[in-house]
Design a protein around this motif. Structure first.
Motif, PDB file in Angstrom:
ATOM      1  N   TYR A  67      -7.559  24.182  24.086  1.00 27.12           N
ATOM      2  CA  TYR A  67      -7.463  25.647  24.081  1.00 27.12           C
ATOM      3  C   TYR A  67      -7.182  26.186  22.677  1.00 27.12           C
ATOM      4  O   TYR A  67      -7.571  27.324  22.358  1.00 27.12           O
ATOM      5  N   SER A  68      -6.566  25.386  21.820  1.00 21.19           N
ATOM      6  CA  SER A  68      -6.310  25.828  20.453  1.00 21.19           C
ATOM      7  C   SER A  68      -7.605  25.930  19.651  1.00 21.19           C
ATOM      8  O   SER A  68      -7.842  26.918  18.947  1.00 21.19           O
ATOM      9  N   VAL A  69      -8.455  24.910  19.746  1.00 24.97           N
ATOM     10  CA  VAL A  69      -9.698  24.956  18.978  1.00 24.97           C
ATOM     11  C   VAL A  69     -10.661  25.989  19.559  1.00 24.97           C
ATOM     12  O   VAL A  69     -11.456  26.593  18.821  1.00 24.97           O
ATOM     13  N   LEU A  70     -10.590  26.235  20.868  1.00 27.77           N
ATOM     14  CA  LEU A  70     -11.437  27.285  21.433  1.00 27.77           C
ATOM     15  C   LEU A  70     -11.010  28.657  20.922  1.00 27.77           C
ATOM     16  O   LEU A  70     -11.857  29.516  20.646  1.00 27.77           O
ATOM     17  N   ALA A  71      -9.700  28.872  20.788  1.00 31.64           N
ATOM     18  CA  ALA A  71      -9.218  30.128  20.210  1.00 31.64           C
ATOM     19  C   ALA A  71      -9.686  30.251  18.758  1.00 31.64           C
ATOM     20  O   ALA A  71     -10.132  31.319  18.319  1.00 31.64           O
ATOM     21  N   ALA A  72      -9.590  29.145  18.002  1.00 30.93           N
ATOM     22  CA  ALA A  72     -10.046  29.159  16.616  1.00 30.93           C
ATOM     23  C   ALA A  72     -11.554  29.364  16.536  1.00 30.93           C
ATOM     24  O   ALA A  72     -12.070  29.968  15.580  1.00 30.93           O
ATOM     25  N   LEU A  73     -12.283  28.868  17.545  1.00 36.04           N
ATOM     26  CA  LEU A  73     -13.735  29.040  17.563  1.00 36.04           C
ATOM     27  C   LEU A  73     -14.111  30.511  17.743  1.00 36.04           C
ATOM     28  O   LEU A  73     -15.087  30.985  17.162  1.00 36.04           O
ATOM     29  N   VAL A  74     -13.339  31.230  18.557  1.00 35.09           N
ATOM     30  CA  VAL A  74     -13.579  32.670  18.709  1.00 35.09           C
ATOM     31  C   VAL A  74     -13.436  33.365  17.359  1.00 35.09           C
ATOM     32  O   VAL A  74     -14.270  34.195  16.965  1.00 35.09           O
ATOM     33  N   HIS A  75     -12.387  33.006  16.615  1.00 41.31           N
ATOM     34  CA  HIS A  75     -12.171  33.584  15.282  1.00 41.31           C
ATOM     35  C   HIS A  75     -13.298  33.184  14.333  1.00 41.31           C
ATOM     36  O   HIS A  75     -13.788  34.019  13.551  1.00 41.31           O
ATOM     37  N   GLN A  76     -13.704  31.919  14.414  1.00 46.17           N
ATOM     38  CA  GLN A  76     -14.774  31.443  13.534  1.00 46.17           C
ATOM     39  C   GLN A  76     -16.069  32.203  13.788  1.00 46.17           C
ATOM     40  O   GLN A  76     -16.773  32.602  12.859  1.00 46.17           O
ATOM     41  N   ARG A  83      -5.957   9.918   1.390  1.00 45.30           N
ATOM     42  CA  ARG A  83      -6.574   8.847   0.599  1.00 45.30           C
ATOM     43  C   ARG A  83      -8.085   8.828   0.779  1.00 45.30           C
ATOM     44  O   ARG A  83      -8.829   8.483  -0.157  1.00 45.30           O
ATOM     45  N   LEU A  84      -8.532   9.207   1.967  1.00 46.36           N
ATOM     46  CA  LEU A  84      -9.968   9.226   2.254  1.00 46.36           C
ATOM     47  C   LEU A  84     -10.617  10.555   1.885  1.00 46.36           C
ATOM     48  O   LEU A  84     -11.826  10.733   2.092  1.00 46.36           O
ATOM     49  N   HIS A  85      -9.821  11.473   1.324  1.00 46.68           N
ATOM     50  CA  HIS A  85     -10.306  12.823   1.006  1.00 46.68           C
ATOM     51  C   HIS A  85     -10.873  13.494   2.259  1.00 46.68           C
ATOM     52  O   HIS A  85     -11.863  14.231   2.182  1.00 46.68           O
ATOM     53  N   MET A  86     -10.190  13.248   3.389  1.00 50.76           N
ATOM     54  CA  MET A  86     -10.606  13.850   4.646  1.00 50.76           C
ATOM     55  C   MET A  86      -9.486  14.695   5.236  1.00 50.76           C
ATOM     56  O   MET A  86      -9.444  14.952   6.443  1.00 50.76           O
ATOM     57  N   ASP A  87      -8.567  15.133   4.378  1.00 51.07           N
ATOM     58  CA  ASP A  87      -7.555  16.079   4.798  1.00 51.07           C
ATOM     59  C   ASP A  87      -8.183  17.475   4.856  1.00 51.07           C
ATOM     60  O   ASP A  87      -9.309  17.688   4.390  1.00 51.07           O
ATOM     61  N   TYR A  88      -7.473  18.417   5.414  1.00 48.45           N
ATOM     62  CA  TYR A  88      -8.055  19.737   5.627  1.00 48.45           C
ATOM     63  C   TYR A  88      -8.477  20.398   4.325  1.00 48.45           C
ATOM     64  O   TYR A  88      -9.595  20.937   4.216  1.00 48.45           O
ATOM     65  N   ASP A  89      -7.612  20.393   3.326  1.00 51.53           N
ATOM     66  CA  ASP A  89      -7.931  21.075   2.075  1.00 51.53           C
ATOM     67  C   ASP A  89      -9.200  20.525   1.446  1.00 51.53           C
ATOM     68  O   ASP A  89     -10.032  21.283   0.930  1.00 51.53           O
ATOM     69  N   SER A  90      -9.367  19.207   1.483  1.00 48.32           N
ATOM     70  CA  SER A  90     -10.553  18.588   0.890  1.00 48.32           C
ATOM     71  C   SER A  90     -11.821  18.976   1.637  1.00 48.32           C
ATOM     72  O   SER A  90     -12.853  19.277   1.034  1.00 48.32           O
ATOM     73  N   LEU A  91     -11.759  18.979   2.969  1.00 46.97           N
ATOM     74  CA  LEU A  91     -12.957  19.240   3.758  1.00 46.97           C
ATOM     75  C   LEU A  91     -13.284  20.722   3.846  1.00 46.97           C
ATOM     76  O   LEU A  91     -14.458  21.101   3.896  1.00 46.97           O
ATOM     77  N   ALA A  92     -12.264  21.583   3.874  1.00 48.17           N
ATOM     78  CA  ALA A  92     -12.505  23.020   4.005  1.00 48.17           C
ATOM     79  C   ALA A  92     -13.216  23.586   2.791  1.00 48.17           C
ATOM     80  O   ALA A  92     -13.936  24.589   2.890  1.00 48.17           O
ATOM     81  N   LYS A 126     -16.118  26.926   7.318  1.00 49.09           N
ATOM     82  CA  LYS A 126     -16.062  27.332   8.720  1.00 49.09           C
ATOM     83  C   LYS A 126     -15.445  26.250   9.606  1.00 49.09           C
ATOM     84  O   LYS A 126     -15.310  26.442  10.820  1.00 49.09           O
ATOM     85  N   LEU A 127     -15.019  25.141   9.011  1.00 51.90           N
ATOM     86  CA  LEU A 127     -14.526  24.014   9.795  1.00 51.90           C
ATOM     87  C   LEU A 127     -13.197  24.328  10.482  1.00 51.90           C
ATOM     88  O   LEU A 127     -12.247  24.782   9.855  1.00 51.90           O
ATOM     89  N   ILE A 128     -13.154  24.053  11.787  1.00 53.25           N
ATOM     90  CA  ILE A 128     -11.909  24.086  12.548  1.00 53.25           C
ATOM     91  C   ILE A 128     -11.382  22.655  12.579  1.00 53.25           C
ATOM     92  O   ILE A 128     -12.004  21.769  13.166  1.00 53.25           O
ATOM     93  N   TYR A 129     -10.267  22.427  11.919  1.00 49.36           N
ATOM     94  CA  TYR A 129      -9.731  21.086  11.683  1.00 49.36           C
ATOM     95  C   TYR A 129      -8.510  20.899  12.570  1.00 49.36           C
ATOM     96  O   TYR A 129      -7.433  21.432  12.291  1.00 49.36           O
ATOM     97  N   ALA A 130      -8.680  20.186  13.669  1.00 49.56           N
ATOM     98  CA  ALA A 130      -7.579  19.968  14.611  1.00 49.56           C
ATOM     99  C   ALA A 130      -6.911  18.635  14.291  1.00 49.56           C
ATOM    100  O   ALA A 130      -7.522  17.578  14.452  1.00 49.56           O
ATOM    101  N   HIS A 131      -5.678  18.707  13.860  1.00 48.29           N
ATOM    102  CA  HIS A 131      -4.926  17.500  13.509  1.00 48.29           C
ATOM    103  C   HIS A 131      -3.741  17.357  14.452  1.00 48.29           C
ATOM    104  O   HIS A 131      -2.920  18.269  14.588  1.00 48.29           O
ATOM    105  N   ILE A 169     -11.728  16.727  15.152  1.00 47.78           N
ATOM    106  CA  ILE A 169     -10.494  16.338  15.831  1.00 47.78           C
ATOM    107  C   ILE A 169     -10.058  14.989  15.295  1.00 47.78           C
ATOM    108  O   ILE A 169     -10.842  14.027  15.307  1.00 47.78           O
ATOM    109  N   THR A 170      -8.833  14.901  14.820  1.00 49.01           N
ATOM    110  CA  THR A 170      -8.330  13.633  14.300  1.00 49.01           C
ATOM    111  C   THR A 170      -6.846  13.488  14.583  1.00 49.01           C
ATOM    112  O   THR A 170      -6.117  14.473  14.651  1.00 49.01           O
ATOM    113  N   ASN A 171      -6.420  12.241  14.761  1.00 46.71           N
ATOM    114  CA  ASN A 171      -4.991  11.953  14.883  1.00 46.71           C
ATOM    115  C   ASN A 171      -4.576  10.900  13.856  1.00 46.71           C
ATOM    116  O   ASN A 171      -3.546  10.237  14.008  1.00 46.71           O
ATOM    117  N   MET A 172      -5.395  10.731  12.817  1.00 49.06           N
ATOM    118  CA  MET A 172      -5.022   9.822  11.740  1.00 49.06           C
ATOM    119  C   MET A 172      -3.819  10.378  10.997  1.00 49.06           C
ATOM    120  O   MET A 172      -3.606  11.591  10.929  1.00 49.06           O
TER     121      MET A 172
END
Length: 395
Positions: A184-193, A108-117, A122-127, A98-101
């Motif tokens: 509730y969004s990440v819980l829905a994504a967790l079911v899919h994961q 710049r920190l290579h911590m965007d979704y594409d870099s981390l995924a 299996k990462l659920i990336y909530a931005h 979970i991030t709000n950066m």
């Protein structure tokens, strides 16, 4: 409070990394922690929830104690190469981030979704941020007040109160509504994961979230094209939609139906008002008659005490509720019986009130297992789990 090792919540075994600040992200992560997830908070030295004059230990403010419980804290400087590597390793082993950066900083920190995924599919990336990242407002700094404005909430409040100038609601509404949406969004994504092994990017723009929340009832006649009326839910926009005076205080007495109104007038000894044609139809026209009926109701509610009205309303199924004063909440019988503000002992802060978990599970109860940590207090433990040999960021 349960012991730290007693983790029986429905999210037991789920690892969450909280890379967020202020209220929205931390509150969402706190709820996941209450539900049993292992939440690791990467501390920022500039997190505003640790700022404030009310504290026993610097940084341990009331807001921090509320939104950072059920978490372990590690202080990492993401601009330091080694500490940045530790942060990446944490995320690579997580189910949810979970991030709000801001997106530019994350890239710049290579911590965007594409870099981390790529490293953790299996990462659920909530931005979450104020506005959609693909909009022309994406780079605007967003705070609760600005999101209240951009989502129409200020307009609703000013129209309902007949104030004129837009007025900010006195609470962190946009952050907290968005936090619940994150949950509730990440819980829905967790079911899919869990079903597929796939993670995904989950975006929660605050303005979009609060606008959708506001429009459920307030879109009204504008839902049709062409419009069949104005925006604004008539009952809520009614100037008489407020707590009623009683013989000894106030109560929120809301007679929604004509029968409710007639029963209320009879109980107050005003049979003549119960015969009013405006409360003898199939429904009450809130827009045309709401203000006038509200005046009639408020003319009779001082006839009985709050306790008497609660008894009357309960008997006749009229919606009613006492008006809780925040300063007296800890003494309210309902609050006490529900353990909503119990006193607990914090290792560094001493006695303090813990907000109870409002949800109930018959088999996997939510719980408060960990007090809000001091900044970085769990860093050595977390780094040891990663196999690190140095205690970066713990000075």
């Amino acid at each position: 409070m349960q012991a730290p090792g007693n983790n029986s919540g429905p999210l037991a075994g789920v690892r969450v990394v909280d890379l967020s600040t202020v209220v929205m992200g931390p509150y969402a992560a706190q709820i996941l922690g209450d539900l049993g997830a292992d939440v690791v908070k990467i501390e920022s030295p500039r997190d505003t929830v640790r700022n404030g004059t009310v504290h026993r230990t610097p940084g341990m403010t009331p807001l921090n104690l509320n939104v950072n419980r059920n978490k372990r804290s590690i202080a990492l400087n993401l601009k330091d190469e080694q500490e940045h590597a530790s942060a990446l390793e944490l995320v690579h082993g997580a189910d949810i981030l979970i991030t709000n950066m801001r997106i530019d900083a994350l890239r710049r920190l290579h911590m965007d979704y594409d870099s981390l995924a790529e490293a953790n599919p299996k990462l659920i990336y909530a931005h979450a941020q104020g506005f959609r990242p693909d909009s022309d407002r994406a780079t605007l700094a967003a705070y609760d007040e600005t999101v209240q404005a951009a989502s129409g909430l200020l307009d609703i409040a000013s129209r309902a109160g007949d104030i004129g100038a837009p007025v900010v609601l006195p609470g962190i509404f946009a952050d907290k509504v968005s936090a619940l949406t994150i949950v509730y969004s990440v819980l829905a994504a967790l079911v899919h994961q869990r079903a597929t092994g796939e993670g995904q990017l989950v975006e929660v723009p605050m303005t979009d979230t609060l606008l959708a929340f506001n429009m459920v009832e307030h879109l009204q006649g504008k839902i049709f094209e062409p419009p069949m009326g104005e925006t604004g839910f008539p009952l809520s926009m009614n100037k008489g939609h407020r707590a009623r005076p009683t013989k000894d205080g106030h109560a929120m007495i809301i007679p929604y139906s004509p029968q409710n109104c007639r029963d209320l007038f009879h109980a107050a000894g005003r049979d003549d008002l119960a015969a009013d044609p405006r409360v003898n139809g199939e429904f009450i026209d809130a827009k045309a008659d709401g203000a006038a009926i509200a005046e009639l109701i408020e003319s009779v509610t001082p006839n009985l005490t709050t306790a008497e009205w609660i008894e009357v309303c309960t008997e006749h199924s009229i919606p009613v509720g006492p008006v809780l004063r925040l300063d007296e909440a800890d003494a309210d019988p309902y609050v006490r019986e529900g353990h909503l503000l119990d006193v607990a002992e914090h290792p560094s802060e001493g006695s303090y009130r813990v907000i109870g978990t409002p949800m109930r599970f018959s088999r996997t109860p939510a719980s408060v297992r960990r007090h809000a940590p001091l900044p970085g207090q769990d860093g050595a433990e977390i780094l040891a789990e990663l196999g690190a040999t140095e205690t970066a960021g713990q000075e």
